[in-house]
Structure formats: structure tokens, C-alpha cells
Design a protein around this motif. Sequence first.
Motif, PDB file in Angstrom:
ATOM      1  N   ALA A   2     118.987  -4.001 -12.884  1.00  0.00           N
ATOM      2  CA  ALA A   2     118.516  -3.967 -14.263  1.00  0.00           C
ATOM      3  C   ALA A   2     117.085  -3.450 -14.339  1.00  0.00           C
ATOM      4  O   ALA A   2     116.287  -3.640 -13.426  1.00  0.00           O
ATOM      5  N   GLY A   3     116.764  -2.798 -15.451  1.00  0.00           N
ATOM      6  CA  GLY A   3     115.401  -2.366 -15.680  1.00  0.00           C
ATOM      7  C   GLY A   3     114.530  -3.532 -16.117  1.00  0.00           C
ATOM      8  O   GLY A   3     114.956  -4.371 -16.921  1.00  0.00           O
ATOM      9  N   VAL A  25     114.496  -8.043 -19.383  1.00  0.00           N
ATOM     10  CA  VAL A  25     115.370  -7.478 -18.357  1.00  0.00           C
ATOM     11  C   VAL A  25     116.751  -7.328 -18.977  1.00  0.00           C
ATOM     12  O   VAL A  25     117.487  -8.306 -19.141  1.00  0.00           O
ATOM     13  N   ASP A  26     117.084  -6.113 -19.367  1.00  0.00           N
ATOM     14  CA  ASP A  26     118.304  -5.860 -20.141  1.00  0.00           C
ATOM     15  C   ASP A  26     118.307  -6.763 -21.374  1.00  0.00           C
ATOM     16  O   ASP A  26     117.465  -6.621 -22.238  1.00  0.00           O
ATOM     17  N   ASP A  27     119.218  -7.731 -21.439  1.00  0.00           N
ATOM     18  CA  ASP A  27     119.316  -8.577 -22.628  1.00  0.00           C
ATOM     19  C   ASP A  27     118.722  -9.973 -22.403  1.00  0.00           C
ATOM     20  O   ASP A  27     119.014 -10.900 -23.156  1.00  0.00           O
ATOM     21  N   ASP A  43     114.328  -5.932 -29.683  1.00  0.00           N
ATOM     22  CA  ASP A  43     115.403  -5.498 -28.790  1.00  0.00           C
ATOM     23  C   ASP A  43     116.489  -6.572 -28.775  1.00  0.00           C
ATOM     24  O   ASP A  43     116.220  -7.747 -28.977  1.00  0.00           O
ATOM     25  N   GLY A 101     122.715 -13.514 -17.288  1.00  0.00           N
ATOM     26  CA  GLY A 101     122.803 -12.077 -17.513  1.00  0.00           C
ATOM     27  C   GLY A 101     122.792 -11.356 -16.181  1.00  0.00           C
ATOM     28  O   GLY A 101     123.580 -11.689 -15.282  1.00  0.00           O
ATOM     29  N   PRO A 102     121.878 -10.388 -15.982  1.00  0.00           N
ATOM     30  CA  PRO A 102     121.839  -9.653 -14.713  1.00  0.00           C
ATOM     31  C   PRO A 102     120.993 -10.331 -13.636  1.00  0.00           C
ATOM     32  O   PRO A 102     120.824  -9.771 -12.550  1.00  0.00           O
ATOM     33  N   SER A 120     116.630  -9.480  -9.623  1.00  0.00           N
ATOM     34  CA  SER A 120     117.491  -8.351  -9.931  1.00  0.00           C
ATOM     35  C   SER A 120     117.407  -7.378  -8.765  1.00  0.00           C
ATOM     36  O   SER A 120     116.387  -6.710  -8.574  1.00  0.00           O
TER      37      SER A 120
END
Length: 251
Positions: A2-3, A25-27, A43, A101-102, A120
Motif C-alpha cells: 500500500a502507498g 494508507v489506502d483506506d 479521502d 485493511g492492508p 505494509s
Amino acid sequence: MAGIERVPVPVDYRVPSGRTNAYVVDDVLVDPAARCTRLDEGDEIDHVVATHAHPDHVGALAYYAERTDATVWAYAPYAERFDDATGVTPDRTYREGDTVGPLDVVATPGHALDHVAFVSGDEYLVGDCCRAGGSIAITDEGDLRAYLTSLRRLYARDPGTLYPGHGDPIERPRERLAEVVAHRRERDRDVRAAVAGGARTVPEIIEAVYDRDLGDYRALAAATVRAHLDKLVVEGHVTREETPDGPQYRV
């Protein structure tokens, strides 16, 4: 992988640079310390988490949890502490090895007993385990032996980048983690030598150990010295005697 977006947020606490890093980090929103324009931009956030429940890391958690209608997660062994600190009852809890999440969860107690890192790939969001320069205080409800174990565990995992709660990312993690462990071991020796030299109380030990004016950070230094003393007492290097004026220490 993940970014990771780092968002330094100004906070009204005595922290390095006066800012705490929130991360998106993503969502997942990590450590929403206070409101800021970037986090307000909206976001899509599905999960809100914190590396630990100190106020300079969770000051806006309740606000963003309500604003985003995200799932709020807490570290299961300390969910009540999280609730007390944030005013939010978590929707879900996690333990080491779980995912949000990630992000994978790694327990990293020491600075605070409820401290975790989020991972991540080979990138680690490490909260107050480590920062690029300077040392991390061990609070009165922390544990220095646990902290050193957490640092060594992170070192063994060979991370690629550490994203701390304060300051810039750490691009040479193993080198920095080794430096922090070495600093704590040196401070251990300093505190033990101060007691051997006749310092009996925490204020006396602070005067013997620190060669600079601590200013507003004196209370944090005192907490860290107490953490070193607790460790030395457990290891049998120092004894503690409770007196009407407070604890006194001897070798």
C-alpha cells in the motif's frame, strides 16, 4: 504494498517539532492527532486506528471516526484504555498478527504498554518506538525492558523504512534501531553509575546523568530515569527503599 502518505499535524503538546505524523494508507487513517486541512479533504477512509492512545496521537480520532463513518479499531488487551483516551468505543479489536485493511499488526510495547506498529510490506509505521534523531521517553506506564525487546524485534524483521510518529521517515532502519538500543544501554550504565556515586533520588540522579538544562522536558526525563531504575531493580543491580519522602536507590 500500500502507498503511505505522511501528514505532519501541529499539536498542542511538547513533542519534537510540535507535530505528530498522521498517516493515510489506502483506506486506513493512522494516528489522527488533530484536525488539519489535509485530513479534512475527505479521502475515503474505511478504518481508523492508533499506534497507542497517548493524546498527541489520538486527539482527533473521535472527530474523524464520526466524519468518515469508518470502523474504529483498538488493540484488544487495552480496548478500555483506548475508549477512555478517545471517548470512542471501538467497533472492532485486533491482536498481533491480525490485519486492518492492508496493514499487519505487530505488538511493540515499551514507550506505552498498548503500543503497536502497523506494517505494509517492508514499511513500518512505528509510532513512538523510534524517530530519526533524539531519544524516545519511556512514560511512567511504559516498560523499558519491553521497549528494548520491541526494538530488537523490529531489528530482526529487517524493515525497509520506518515511519515514526514524529519527524521524517527513517531510511536505514537497522542502523537507527541499533543506535537507539545502544543509547538506552549507555543510559542504563549512567543511571547505575549515578546511584553507585551516591545519588539516591530521581532528582539527584537526573542531575548526575544529564549535562544540559532539560527545561520543559524535565518531567519526561524523570519518567525515563524511573524506567531505567525499575529495570535495574528487576535485574538486581539496584535496590529501592520506600521512604516517607519517596523512593531512594542504592547499589
